[in-house]
Scaffold this motif. Structure first.
Motif, mmCIF file in Angstrom:
data_model
loop_
_atom_site.group_PDB
_atom_site.id
_atom_site.type_symbol
_atom_site.label_atom_id
_atom_site.label_comp_id
_atom_site.label_asym_id
_atom_site.label_seq_id
_atom_site.Cartn_x
_atom_site.Cartn_y
_atom_site.Cartn_z
ATOM 1 N N VAL A 167 42.796 47.536 36.931
ATOM 2 C CA VAL A 167 43.296 46.240 36.480
ATOM 3 C C VAL A 167 42.166 45.459 35.809
ATOM 4 N N ARG A 168 42.551 44.536 34.937
ATOM 5 C CA ARG A 168 41.581 43.763 34.180
ATOM 6 C C ARG A 168 41.578 42.317 34.667
ATOM 7 N N PHE A 169 40.466 41.896 35.244
ATOM 8 C CA PHE A 169 40.344 40.550 35.781
ATOM 9 C C PHE A 169 39.896 39.570 34.698
ATOM 10 N N PRO A 170 40.045 38.262 34.948
ATOM 11 C CA PRO A 170 39.506 37.276 34.008
ATOM 12 C C PRO A 170 38.016 37.510 33.785
ATOM 13 N N ASN A 171 37.594 37.295 32.577
ATOM 14 C CA ASN A 171 36.187 37.523 32.227
ATOM 15 C C ASN A 171 35.361 36.307 32.636
ATOM 16 N N LYS A 172 35.224 36.146 33.945
ATOM 17 C CA LYS A 172 34.467 35.008 34.465
ATOM 18 C C LYS A 172 33.927 35.352 35.845
ATOM 19 N N THR A 173 32.859 34.681 36.215
ATOM 20 C CA THR A 173 32.268 34.844 37.539
ATOM 21 C C THR A 173 32.530 33.565 38.330
ATOM 22 N N TYR A 174 33.279 33.685 39.411
ATOM 23 C CA TYR A 174 33.637 32.517 40.194
ATOM 24 C C TYR A 174 32.488 32.084 41.104
ATOM 25 N N LYS A 175 32.361 30.783 41.257
ATOM 26 C CA LYS A 175 31.452 30.220 42.245
ATOM 27 C C LYS A 175 32.184 30.117 43.582
ATOM 28 N N THR A 176 31.454 29.781 44.623
ATOM 29 C CA THR A 176 32.073 29.687 45.935
ATOM 30 C C THR A 176 33.200 28.656 45.933
#
Length: 296
Positions: A167-176
């Motif tokens: 699967v392809r996730f959003p192209n972003k890195t989530y913070k806490t």
């Protein structure tokens, strides 16, 4: 995000949105308890993770006091809390009265006896920082991450980490505290909430397809869990409500709750009760609801 995403804002006129078995429910408040700072506490309790044991007891992790507590059906404490070395983030029930607790880059496995004694059985160090942990199969768990380009990963009870490569996730890195997850096992559906985008992503982990659900009732989505008949219940933090939806993105119902900023949510193993806690400093609560089918 790729062409496999369908931006979906479901309403009654959209064909194919409603699963055949999915039905609206009613929520009846059974118990509500305040979680104030006591005379002996330096910090106010913050229940960041909840899950039911099969016998109806509720396991909760208190992030601020770094402990796991067991509660009865009146939301009263049972036994002695288990103290962690680092703040716990979330808890999930595993078969045979075991619990897995995510503590950033550590997963702790604990056994809970019938008389509420909590015993640590194993600790696993992880390469990713985990915020949310949920059941996937008897040997696998799904986890949401933060400060990691892979927003959702898998980990076995033996500590082997892996990724959802199909699967392809959003192209972003989530913070806490920016995303959380749950997994609908019978439908192979992974659910990811994106707090500040006000989106709930639904991933078919077998077909590799995805939808991004938006709705005016979904504002700052936080914790999510599997609801009755393979549906999803989630906390809409900004709206102070619980949203009930199908894995196809159909909104089945919205339920205002008497707490500000609902954060964590879980449903009992028999599907009859729902527990929810919130995150607002100075007004923290834990509430227990009865789930019943809505009369048409």
């Amino acid at each position: 995000m790729g062409n496999d995403f369908i931006k979906q804002n479901c309403n009654d006129s959209k064909p194919g949105c409603l699963s055949s078995r999915s039905r609206p429910v009613t929520l009846e408040l059974l118990v509500s308890v305040d979680l104030p700072k006591t005379r002996d506490d330096k910090k106010e309790p913050f229940l960041t993770g909840l899950d039911f044991l099969p016998d109806g007891r509720l396991a909760a992790v208190d992030n601020k006091h770094e402990q796991l507590i067991i509660l009865n059906e009146r939301l009263q404490r049972l036994g002695t809390p288990y103290k962690f070395k680092t703040p716990p983030k979330d808890v999930v029930y595993l078969p045979n009265n075991r619990l897995a607790v995510a503590c950033r880059k550590i997963v702790c496995f604990l056994f809970v006896t019938s008389d509420n004694v909590i015993v640590l059985t194993k600790e696993i160090n992880t390469t990713s920082s985990f915020l949310c942990i949920d059941y996937m199969s008897p040997s696998n768990m799904v986890v949401s991450t933060y400060d990691d380009p892979r927003p959702v990963r898998m980990i076995t009870v033996g500590g082997v980490e892996s990724d959802f490569n199909q699967v392809r996730f959003p192209n972003k890195t989530y913070k806490t505290d920016e995303s959380m997850c749950t997994y609908v096992q019978s439908k192979n559906t992974l659910v990811l909430t994106d707090r500040y985008a006000h989106i709930v992503y639904m991933y078919d982990t077998v077909k590799g397809t995805s939808i991004a659900v938006t709705d005016e009732n979904i504002q700052e989505p936080r914790g999510a869990c599997v609801g009755p008949d393979d549906t999803v219940l989630l906390c809409s933090q900004k709206n102070n409500s619980i949203v009930h939806l199908t894995i196809d993105g159909k909104i089945l119902g919205t339920y205002p709750v008497d707490m500000k900023g609902p954060y964590s949510i879980c449903v009992s193993k028999d599907g009859s009760k729902l527990a929810v806690s919130n995150s607002v400093v100075g007004n923290r609560k834990l509430q227990l609801f009865k789930i019943a089918a809505a009369h048409s």
